[in-house]
Design a protein around this motif. Structure first.
Motif, mmCIF file in Angstrom:
data_model
loop_
_atom_site.group_PDB
_atom_site.id
_atom_site.type_symbol
_atom_site.label_atom_id
_atom_site.label_comp_id
_atom_site.label_asym_id
_atom_site.label_seq_id
_atom_site.Cartn_x
_atom_site.Cartn_y
_atom_site.Cartn_z
ATOM 1 N N MET A 1 0.879 -1.257 -0.026
ATOM 2 C CA MET A 1 0.011 0.062 -0.040
ATOM 3 C C MET A 1 0.857 0.977 0.015
ATOM 4 N N GLY A 2 0.386 2.412 -0.625
ATOM 5 C CA GLY A 2 1.082 3.340 -0.683
ATOM 6 C C GLY A 2 0.490 4.710 -1.106
ATOM 7 N N TRP A 3 1.240 5.811 -1.574
ATOM 8 C CA TRP A 3 0.663 7.047 -1.911
ATOM 9 C C TRP A 3 1.476 7.373 -3.212
ATOM 10 N N TYR A 4 0.800 7.779 -3.969
ATOM 11 C CA TYR A 4 0.980 8.491 -5.353
ATOM 12 C C TYR A 4 0.676 9.822 -5.409
ATOM 13 N N ARG A 5 0.985 10.745 -6.228
ATOM 14 C CA ARG A 5 0.667 12.317 -6.195
ATOM 15 C C ARG A 5 0.964 12.645 -7.621
ATOM 16 N N GLN A 6 0.145 13.715 -7.926
ATOM 17 C CA GLN A 6 -0.112 14.251 -9.497
ATOM 18 C C GLN A 6 0.001 15.707 -9.020
ATOM 19 N N GLY B 1 -0.323 19.993 -13.684
ATOM 20 C CA GLY B 1 0.481 19.998 -14.842
ATOM 21 C C GLY B 1 1.544 18.852 -15.153
ATOM 22 N N ASN B 2 1.371 18.263 -14.141
ATOM 23 C CA ASN B 2 2.734 17.077 -14.021
ATOM 24 C C ASN B 2 1.948 15.522 -14.041
ATOM 25 N N GLN B 3 2.785 14.525 -14.234
ATOM 26 C CA GLN B 3 2.486 13.297 -14.319
ATOM 27 C C GLN B 3 2.288 12.809 -12.772
ATOM 28 N N ARG B 4 1.576 11.660 -12.641
ATOM 29 C CA ARG B 4 1.640 10.912 -11.399
ATOM 30 C C ARG B 4 2.837 10.385 -10.988
ATOM 31 N N GLU B 5 3.129 10.461 -9.702
ATOM 32 C CA GLU B 5 4.461 9.824 -9.193
ATOM 33 C C GLU B 5 4.435 8.960 -7.820
ATOM 34 N N LEU B 6 5.243 8.026 -7.642
ATOM 35 C CA LEU B 6 5.058 7.466 -6.385
ATOM 36 C C LEU B 6 5.801 8.360 -5.477
ATOM 37 N N THR C 1 6.067 21.876 1.458
ATOM 38 C CA THR C 1 6.346 23.415 0.801
ATOM 39 C C THR C 1 5.481 23.258 -0.295
ATOM 40 N N PRO C 2 5.529 24.486 -0.935
ATOM 41 C CA PRO C 2 4.384 24.331 -2.209
ATOM 42 C C PRO C 2 4.370 23.334 -3.248
ATOM 43 N N ASP C 3 5.889 22.981 -3.417
ATOM 44 C CA ASP C 3 6.054 21.840 -4.173
ATOM 45 C C ASP C 3 5.475 20.471 -3.949
ATOM 46 N N ASP C 4 4.939 20.350 -2.800
ATOM 47 C CA ASP C 4 4.194 19.110 -2.299
ATOM 48 C C ASP C 4 2.644 19.439 -2.849
ATOM 49 N N THR C 5 2.351 20.397 -3.244
ATOM 50 C CA THR C 5 0.796 20.564 -3.753
ATOM 51 C C THR C 5 0.501 19.701 -4.708
ATOM 52 N N ALA C 6 -0.516 18.933 -4.454
ATOM 53 C CA ALA C 6 -0.760 17.766 -5.535
ATOM 54 C C ALA C 6 -2.145 17.172 -5.051
ATOM 55 N N ILE C 7 -2.726 16.504 -6.076
ATOM 56 C CA ILE C 7 -3.618 15.473 -5.591
ATOM 57 C C ILE C 7 -3.098 14.104 -5.312
#
Length: 117
Positions: free
Chosen positions: A34-39, A42-47, A86-92
């Motif tokens: 189990m884990g978390w990805y984020r998007q 304007g960027n791709q989904r990443e682990l 940080t703002p760079d962590d903003t994502a779904i």
């Protein structure tokens, strides 16, 4: 089938913290990851991070030392503690559940994390 229910997203200021939770239900294999990805916008989904039933963990380099993933095996729940945001962590952020036998992957609906002053 497996259903994933996510919670814990929201708005936080830079330097703040959030904790994400994801609970799996249904046909649960006793061996899974189990884990978390984020998007980000304007960027791709990443682990971001994941953890196996054996306790092995993986993190993307950008969150090492700030995020911690853990799980409650009995409750089939995974947690992601996110610190020093940080703002760079903003994502779904999307919860992920996968097994090898049988081979299967499931996704949560996604929850918004916004880091802004």
């Amino acid at each position: 089938q497996v259903q994933l229910v996510e919670s814990g997203g929201g708005l936080v200021q830079p330097g703040g913290s959030l904790r994400l939770s994801c609970t799996a239900s249904g046909s649960i294999s006793r061996s899974n990851i189990m884990g978390w990805y984020r998007q980000p916008p304007g960027n791709q989904r990443e682990l971001v991070a994941d953890i196996s039933t054996g306790g092995y963990t993986n993190y993307v380099d950008s969150v090492k030392g700030r995020f911690t993933i853990s799980r409650d095996a009995i409750q089939n729940t995974v947690y992601l503690q996110m610190n020093t945001l940080t703002p760079d962590d903003t994502a779904i952020y999307y919860c992920n559940f996968r097994t090898i036998i049988p081979s299967a992957t499931y996704w949560g609906q996604g929850i918004q994390v916004t880091v802004s002053s």
